[in-house]
Design an enzyme around this catalytic site. Structure first.
Site, PDB file in Angstrom:
ATOM      1  N   PHE A 127       0.758  -1.267  -0.054  1.00  0.00           N
ATOM      2  CA  PHE A 127       0.016  -0.047   0.179  1.00  0.00           C
ATOM      3  C   PHE A 127       0.751   1.142   0.143  1.00  0.00           C
ATOM      4  CE2 PHE A 127      -2.508   3.323   1.926  1.00  0.00           C
ATOM      5  CZ  PHE A 127      -3.770   3.161   1.204  1.00  0.00           C
ATOM      6  N   ASP A 199       3.846  -3.715   9.558  1.00  0.00           N
ATOM      7  CA  ASP A 199       2.523  -3.041   9.224  1.00  0.00           C
ATOM      8  C   ASP A 199       1.449  -3.925   9.422  1.00  0.00           C
ATOM      9  OD1 ASP A 199       0.194  -1.795   8.137  1.00  0.00           O
ATOM     10  OD2 ASP A 199       1.376  -0.364   7.092  1.00  0.00           O
ATOM     11  N   TYR A 224      -9.510   1.457  11.892  1.00  0.00           N
ATOM     12  CA  TYR A 224     -10.647   1.640  10.943  1.00  0.00           C
ATOM     13  C   TYR A 224     -10.985   0.620  10.301  1.00  0.00           C
ATOM     14  CZ  TYR A 224      -7.346   4.029   7.614  1.00  0.00           C
ATOM     15  OH  TYR A 224      -6.507   4.172   6.668  1.00  0.00           O
ATOM     16  N   LYS A 225     -10.099  -0.267   9.950  1.00  0.00           N
ATOM     17  CA  LYS A 225     -10.335  -1.494   9.331  1.00  0.00           C
ATOM     18  C   LYS A 225     -10.959  -2.789   9.961  1.00  0.00           C
ATOM     19  CE  LYS A 225      -7.144  -0.184   5.712  1.00  0.00           C
ATOM     20  NZ  LYS A 225      -5.432  -0.298   5.488  1.00  0.00           N
ATOM     21  N   ARG A 373     -11.834  -6.471  -5.027  1.00  0.00           N
ATOM     22  CA  ARG A 373     -11.496  -6.992  -3.755  1.00  0.00           C
ATOM     23  C   ARG A 373     -12.997  -7.331  -3.005  1.00  0.00           C
ATOM     24  NH1 ARG A 373      -7.701  -3.424  -0.091  1.00  0.00           N
ATOM     25  NH2 ARG A 373      -9.728  -1.856  -0.071  1.00  0.00           N
TER      26      ARG A 373
END
Ligand SMILES: *Cc1c(COP(=O)(O)O)cnc(C)c1O
Length: 414
Positions: A127, A199, A224-225, A373
């Site tokens: 990412f 990460d 927030y995931k 996804r």
């Protein structure tokens, strides 16, 4: 192999030990939500938390709230709770700032432990924010460091040698969902005298992570995931006890000072996890994140992992069974030990197909150039949802609905 039916999926739901967690979330009645790997769903108690912080705390106690409502130590309190989900101890995690900012802090701190070495190993297809931030840091440090971009687990292992200062990797790849072996990579990293940074954006809250079991040095991740902390909720930072007060990060705001309220002229670092803080947090967002993190910390991570793998197996099997003729190419590794909690497939018309799917109530997302996804969040997705999502996909492919012009317009967020 026998065909899987919708009834089979309903049967799986009836045996699901995590089924009750779904009631803790506010979910759209007619949509199937498969973007929990990007923005987690809203816990029902989040609204009451906002009201409590606004009215009972800010609106009533005003500045006293920093003491009496624990605002001043909220990053640490919530960090301790999150620590239980990633194999860390109390006092090793704080919830603060954005992931990108924390990447900057931990890579900078890690580099101070290896001042003679100049190489940072990262994954080129990670990412982008992690890589961009590392590039910004290298520039700030006078371009004396080199970022070595590797691909694939073997490529990464091959890139780690005695000249490397820091290895900074994302455990689960945001696009493919591939899971790296944290233990063996960290082992090789440390055998070579390098510092490991992980990460956990796509693994924290999604699968059991064992930071101390793997002897990891630093880790970061967002809330927030899979933690359902709310849009833009603060990220977390893990710093192993052995490095606290020694490997210092450069954003030396007053919250990271040994005595913030002494208001001394010169900086003195805290010798504990506070050193990873910088300044005052957005208390509303931080306080709300606690609701989702609390839900995750009550779930058994092994059960979460087991259901996640069963959901993704089912998704892959159903795409094979129902959509074989439509040329979707699976990107996510089929091997259970090598994937996280999402399924990604490529298709040349991926963008329009996903737009159409979203319009018809199946919310996945799209990552350029051709990846669809589907995030699989065991705390609120049911097996029957997987069936219904694949049935919808089959329907729009059979009907060709996705070809309508409206689904081919590009939006800013995909
Ligand atoms: C989601 C994600 C981020 C998010 O970073 P922000 O600073 O919150 O925008 C960073 N890194 C990875 C690997 C991610 O998956």
């Amino acid at each position: 192999m026998q065909k899987i039916t919708r009834e089979d999926c309903i049967q799986l739901d009836s045996q699901d030990t995590l089924a009750d967690f779904r009631n803790e979330f506010n979910l759209p009645e007619h949509d199937i939500y498969m973007c929990g790997n990007s923005l987690g769903a809203m816990p029902k108690k989040a609204m009451a938390k906002v009201e409590q912080v606004m009215l009972d705390q800010w609106g009533t106690s005003l500045i006293k709230s920093w003491n009496i409502h624990g605002w001043f130590t909220l990053s640490q309190t919530i960090g301790d709770q999150l620590a239980t989900t990633i194999g860390a101890n109390a006092g090793e995690v704080v919830v603060t700032d954005a992931t990108g900012i924390n990447v900057f802090k931990v890579i900078a701190a890690a580099l101070t432990l290896n001042p003679e070495r100049k190489k940072i190993v990262m994954e080129g297809s990670n990412f982008p924010t992690d890589n961009y931030t590392a590039q910004g840091l290298v520039k700030l440090l006078g371009n004396k460091h080199e970022i070595v971009f590797a691909e694939t687990e073997q490529g990464i292992l091959d890139a780690i040698d005695d000249s490397v200062a820091v290895v900074c990797l994302t455990q689960v790849h945001y696009k493919s969902g591939r899971l790296l072996d944290m233990k063996s990579i960290t082992e090789k990293t440390q055998q070579c005298g390098a510092i490991s940074v992980w990460d956990l954006c796509h693994s924290g809250g999604a699968l059991p992570v064992d930071l101390n079991g793997c002897n990891v040095d630093f880790a970061i991740g967002c809330t927030y995931k899979y933690y359902n902390g709310g849009p833009g909720s603060p990220a977390f930072v893990f710093c192993a006890k052995r490095h606290q007060g020694k490997a210092l990060q450069p954003l030396t705001g007053w919250y990271s000072h040994a005595a913030p309220f002494a208001f001394e002229q010169d900086y003195r670092p805290a010798d504990n996890i506070n050193q990873m803080l910088s300044g005052t947090q957005g208390i509303l967002s931080l306080a709300v994140s606690e609701i989702g993190i609390d839900i995750t910390s009550r779930a058994d991570m092994n059960e979460v992992r087991n259901k996640s793998l069963n959901l993704s197996d089912l998704f892959m099997q159903l795409v094979e069974q129902e959509c074989a003729e439509f040329n979707f190419e699976l990107i996510t590794p089929k091997e259970r030990a090598r994937r996280g909690s999402q399924v990604a497939m490529s298709h040349e018309n991926g963008y329009a197909i996903m737009q159409c799917l979203i319009a018809q109530g199946v919310m996945g997302d799209f990552r350029a150039p051709d990846t669809l996804r589907f995030g699989l969040t065991p705390l609120y997705l049911r097996f029957v949802d997987i069936w219904d999502a694949v049935a919808k996909l089959k329907d729009i492919m059979q009907q060709g609905t996705w070809q309508e012009a409206v689904y081919n317009q590009k939006h800013a967020v995909t």
